[in-house]
Design a protein around this motif. Structure first.
Motif, PDB file in Angstrom:
ATOM      1  N   GLY A 117     -27.082 -47.959 102.088  1.00 37.17           N
ATOM      2  CA  GLY A 117     -27.233 -48.783 100.905  1.00 37.17           C
ATOM      3  C   GLY A 117     -26.697 -48.175  99.635  1.00 37.17           C
ATOM      4  O   GLY A 117     -26.774 -48.775  98.565  1.00 37.17           O
ATOM      5  N   VAL A 118     -26.149 -46.983  99.709  1.00 40.61           N
ATOM      6  CA  VAL A 118     -25.561 -46.328  98.548  1.00 40.61           C
ATOM      7  C   VAL A 118     -24.056 -46.286  98.762  1.00 40.61           C
ATOM      8  O   VAL A 118     -23.548 -45.445  99.503  1.00 40.61           O
ATOM      9  N   GLU A 119     -23.357 -47.240  98.140  1.00 42.86           N
ATOM     10  CA  GLU A 119     -21.937 -47.391  98.418  1.00 42.86           C
ATOM     11  C   GLU A 119     -21.066 -47.249  97.172  1.00 42.86           C
ATOM     12  O   GLU A 119     -19.854 -47.099  97.277  1.00 42.86           O
ATOM     13  N   LYS A 120     -21.675 -47.343  95.977  1.00 39.77           N
ATOM     14  CA  LYS A 120     -20.914 -47.222  94.741  1.00 39.77           C
ATOM     15  C   LYS A 120     -21.751 -46.485  93.707  1.00 39.77           C
ATOM     16  O   LYS A 120     -22.969 -46.309  93.880  1.00 39.77           O
ATOM     17  N   VAL A 121     -21.097 -46.067  92.622  1.00 39.41           N
ATOM     18  CA  VAL A 121     -21.791 -45.268  91.609  1.00 39.41           C
ATOM     19  C   VAL A 121     -23.017 -46.007  91.072  1.00 39.41           C
ATOM     20  O   VAL A 121     -24.072 -45.409  90.833  1.00 39.41           O
ATOM     21  N   ALA A 122     -22.903 -47.328  90.889  1.00 38.01           N
ATOM     22  CA  ALA A 122     -24.021 -48.114  90.344  1.00 38.01           C
ATOM     23  C   ALA A 122     -25.254 -48.083  91.233  1.00 38.01           C
ATOM     24  O   ALA A 122     -26.365 -48.366  90.779  1.00 38.01           O
ATOM     25  N   ASP A 123     -25.081 -47.739  92.517  1.00 40.49           N
ATOM     26  CA  ASP A 123     -26.219 -47.686  93.442  1.00 40.49           C
ATOM     27  C   ASP A 123     -27.040 -46.405  93.275  1.00 40.49           C
ATOM     28  O   ASP A 123     -28.146 -46.300  93.806  1.00 40.49           O
ATOM     29  N   LEU A 124     -26.478 -45.431  92.571  1.00 42.71           N
ATOM     30  CA  LEU A 124     -27.160 -44.148  92.408  1.00 42.71           C
ATOM     31  C   LEU A 124     -28.227 -44.235  91.322  1.00 42.71           C
ATOM     32  O   LEU A 124     -28.044 -44.907  90.310  1.00 42.71           O
ATOM     33  N   GLY A 152     -20.645 -40.242  99.170  1.00 40.49           N
ATOM     34  CA  GLY A 152     -20.446 -41.526  99.829  1.00 40.49           C
ATOM     35  C   GLY A 152     -20.305 -42.718  98.912  1.00 40.49           C
ATOM     36  O   GLY A 152     -20.540 -43.851  99.341  1.00 40.49           O
ATOM     37  N   VAL A 153     -19.888 -42.489  97.638  1.00 40.91           N
ATOM     38  CA  VAL A 153     -19.795 -43.625  96.713  1.00 40.91           C
ATOM     39  C   VAL A 153     -18.409 -43.753  96.088  1.00 40.91           C
ATOM     40  O   VAL A 153     -18.266 -44.318  95.006  1.00 40.91           O
ATOM     41  N   HIS A 154     -17.392 -43.227  96.728  1.00 41.86           N
ATOM     42  CA  HIS A 154     -16.005 -43.380  96.277  1.00 41.86           C
ATOM     43  C   HIS A 154     -15.684 -42.576  95.022  1.00 41.86           C
ATOM     44  O   HIS A 154     -14.601 -42.681  94.464  1.00 41.86           O
ATOM     45  N   GLN A 155     -16.628 -41.800  94.526  1.00 35.32           N
ATOM     46  CA  GLN A 155     -16.392 -40.966  93.347  1.00 35.32           C
ATOM     47  C   GLN A 155     -17.169 -39.668  93.531  1.00 35.32           C
ATOM     48  O   GLN A 155     -18.388 -39.694  93.692  1.00 35.32           O
TER      49      GLN A 155
END
Length: 800
Positions: free
Chosen positions: A660-667, A690-693
């Protein structure tokens, strides 16, 4: 010519190279002498470190690399010293004092300082003035400050000197040249400038700071920092800004733009003292002499001091950058291999699709294709079905996902694929993210075309990604080290320095692991001790023609591979299931008789003793040592028999990215996640969670103690657990900490957490800078001392 002007007057010869190096490296002179002899005989550092421990007193590869580098420098220094001595002697100007000064010079710069007055050069203004007969005028004015300069100069007006102004101008040039050629003065000014100097940067023009290209340098549009405290990555950043015409860079001898600092006054006082000028002495000539001293500093000596400091600054920064690059490269090369398992490689992409390759346990290509799960085609289900069929058809055990463009989306595709396979009750492959740095370089290379004939260049990258997971070392050696991209500003570093350092790292890594003679590629073999690229190709050609090698001795059948090359390489080459079990170990063939003696004494066969820890540890190495093979070698032999051909690399593990953690906003601040270290810099480490950044663990957030070098704590490729301490969705920045017990505050609270606050040492340096005298207009940006995560990110070129 009296005896004091000949080379016969030279003092006792310099200490030997081994004596000087032993003192520098704090090791025994006999150790250094043995290492020099072996290096001069053509032995490589890995061979000496591994198989000549008795001779060198067990110097390790790091010590030997340093010795080899310093040996080269000292030999160049001695050659230059002798050339300078010969040149001055030919001019009839060699004195005992000059000889002593040159013989005691410890650097090339010092030799050049001494040589400067005697160096053949084009006619200078000072030389023209001497030819016009103005040197006596310069001598008079220096000797007697009570002289009126214009009156003294009147006696020198003639055919070549039109008036007193011209005479005084010529005398000034003579005095300035004397100061500029005074080796003691130049050296003292250089050191003071370096210790007290500052770097100052500004926007290159009023319009430069408005351009989009210059925005990455905006933190340096009004910036200053002391020379000695400026970290290497910042030096290279401002030098790049200057090169790209976004910044102007100047070096100052003291606090810049501070009229109260009196920096120039200190340097001028040093010049005056060297010339014997008392600027406080009463006399009509004192103002003229003081002006001449100021002229010497402004026009000659400040320029040379600034140039020397710039060279020194760049050299230090390059050495730091290369050191970081080398450490990261070593970690990447020695990363845990997944082993001989069938692997599916995914080279992500949007428009061009995801390139797919399946390779077997030996790296042989079994299948290739391309799928288009992402925009604009959006064939998600079809892509999953294709990959599922490949997994089933070939028994895929691992999935390697390249970490480039569309990697997160492709990683999600692989995650769903694995979940679907598990839901169907089948054994699902494991998944890992793989660095694809340099994969495009490999894909377009001549070697890739030779190795993968007929395979489209776009698919070769997927093959390389799969093989990198199986054996990072074997695959990465096919790429020029500088193209692997695990350093900072590598394109700004002197190519020769970078190439030499990284080449040594690759050589040490390859030889530490060992190479399978019957499966190794030519690029891998070429990194083995004693094997050149030509010999590597000859070995592969011989293997292709005559079949696999059954013993190490068969290497001598390879054309142009003689006894010396065999001696250097044999111990690092492995032959599995060969005629002699020792050929699969790190025991050198020259030491096989020692093994036979051990077996005879123990009354057992080789097959019985290999791996028998109790029996091997009961053997005393000293019982078998002789003049050729001492205790260190016998100890290594017993260790090899205990675990033949042991791999020094760690065991392979994969990171479990949070669901469920796929992008920075999910952190969210406070989350604890598992991630993989992707790069280690001087100021911290970047971690893929794991969030592309990648997130940054600043050096101050790595441990509960002071950490001077992030490599003390982490390495590239390491799986770590981190806590999220800062999230900036707008700028796509993530602050992380390895201190999982840190009490971090939620968004909206004080964002200056321990992870982003300067470390104690940096705080002290910032305080020192605040307390230093400075002008009202001096920039304040340097006060942070580079301690914040945001500054570190900007230095690294990430975002704005």
């Amino acid at each position: 010519m009296n005896s004091s002007t000949t080379q016969k007057s030279r003092p006792t010869a310099l200490p030997s190279l081994s004596t000087r190096l032993a003192a520098e490296l704090a090791v025994g002179e006999n150790q250094v002498a043995a290492a020099i002899r072996l290096l001069d005989e053509g032995s490589t550092v890995p061979f000496i470190a591994r198989y000549r421990k008795e001779a060198t007193g067990s110097l390790d590869d790091a010590q030997l690399r340093q010795l080899d580098e310093r040996l080269g420098y000292l030999r160049e220094l001695d050659d230059r010293r002798n050339a300078v001595l010969a040149s001055i002697d030919e001019q009839g100007k060699l004195t005992a004092e000059l000889t002593a000064a040159l013989m005691s010079a410890e650097t090339k710069a010092r030799v050049e300082d001494i040589y400067l007055p005697f160096k053949p050069k084009r006619r200078t203004k000072a030389q023209i003035a001497r030819e016009a007969g103005l040197e006596p005028l310069a001598d008079r004015l220096l000797a007697d400050p009570t002289l009126v300069p214009e009156t003294a100069a009147a006696d020198f007006i003639g055919t070549d000197v039109t008036d007193t102004a011209a005479a005084l101008d010529g005398a000034r040039h003579i005095i300035v040249e004397r100061a500029a050629e005074d080796a003691q003065l130049v050296g003292a000014l250089r050191e003071r400038f370096w210790e007290n100097g500052w770097v100052r940067t500004r926007a290159a023009s009023e319009t430069a700071d408005k351009t989009a290209a210059a925005q990455k340098f905006r933190d340096y549009f009004d910036y200053s920092e002391p020379l000695t405290s400026m970290p290497g990555h910042r030096v290279l950043a401002v030098l790049r800004g200057e090169k790209e015409q976004a910044l102007t860079l100047t070096l100052h001898g003291g606090v810049p733009d501070d009229p109260d600092a009196g920096a120039d006054e200190v340097y001028q006082a040093m010049i005056a003292a060297a010339l014997g000028i008392d600027r406080a002495a009463p006399g009509a000539g004192t103002p003229w002499l003081s002006n001449t001293v100021g002229f010497a500093w402004r026009t000659r000596l400040s320029v040379s001091a600034s140039v020397d400091a710039r060279v020194r600054l760049r050299r230090s920064a390059e050495e730091d950058a290369v050191s970081v690059f080398a450490k990261n490269l070593k970690d990447l090369l020695l990363a845990a291999p997944a082993g001989n398992r069938t692997t599916l490689g995914l080279d992500p992409g949007f428009r061009t699709g995801v390139k797919v390759a399946v390779v077997d346990g030996t790296g042989k290509v079994l299948d290739t294709c391309a799928v288009y799960p992402h925009q604009p085609q959006k064939q998600w289900d079809a892509a999953k079905a294709t990959l599922a069929a490949l997994v089933a058809r070939h028994g895929v055990e691992l999935i390697a996902v390249g970490n480039g463009t569309a990697s997160r989306e492709t990683d999600l595709l692989a995650t769903e694929l694995i979940s679907d396979i598990r839901s169907a009750g089948a054994a699902a492959p494991a998944k890992a993210m793989v660095s694809e740095a340099g994969a495009s370089i490999y894909s377009a290379s001549a070697y890739a075309a030779h190795e993968l004939p007929g395979l489209d260049v776009t698919l070769r990258g997927a093959v390389s990604i799969a093989r990198r997971l199986q054996d990072p070392l074997a695959e990465l050696v096919k790429i020029e080290p500088k193209s692997i991209g695990v350093g900072q500003y590598q394109h700004d570093v002197t190519p020769a320095l970078l190439s030499r350092s990284l080449g040594a790292v690759v050589e040490d890594a390859v030889n530490a692991v060992g190479v399978d003679l019957n499966t190794a590629s030519a690029p891998l073999l070429a990194r083995v001790s004693g094997i050149t690229e030509t010999l590597a190709e000859a070995i592969v050609a011989h293997r292709d023609q005559a079949g696999r090698f059954a013993s190490r001795r068969q290497l001598l059948d390879v054309p142009r591979l003689g006894p010396k090359a065999f001696e250097q390489c044999a111990g690092f080459l492995r032959i599995r299931d060969g005629e002699d079990p020792l050929d699969a170990s790190g025991v050198h063939p020259e030491a096989y008789p020692v093994v036979r003696r051990i077996l005879d004494r123990a009354g057992v066969g080789l097959a019985e003793i290999i791996g028998d820890q109790r029996a091997l540890r009961a053997i005393r190495p000293a019982d078998f040592a002789d003049d050729r093979f001492g205790v260190p070698t016998i100890t290594d032999i017993l260790a090899e028999l205990e675990k033949p051909g042991r791999d020094p690399r760690p065991a392979f593990v994969t990171a479990s990215f949070a669901a469920g953690v796929e992008k920075v906003a999910d952190l969210k601040v406070g989350m604890v996640l598992e991630g993989v270290v992707t790069n280690v810099a001087a100021f911290g480490a970047f971690v893929d969670v794991g969030v592309h950044q990648d997130g940054l663990v600043h050096v101050s957030a790595m441990a509960d103690r002071f950490v001077s070098d992030p490599h003390e704590v982490v390495r590239s490729g390491q799986v770590v657990r981190v806590k999220v301490v800062e999230v900036d969705v707008e700028r796509q920045r993530i602050g992380l900490s390895l201190r999982l017990n840190d009490d971090v505050r939620a968004k909206g609270a004080d964002r200056r957490t321990d992870a982003t606050r300067p470390a104690r040492g940096e705080q002290r340096r910032a305080a020192q800078q605040r307390n230093r005298p400075r002008g009202d207009n001096a920039p304040r940006r340097d006060r942070a001392a580079g301690g914040s995560m945001a500054q570190a990110l900007r230095d690294a070129g990430f975002g704005r």
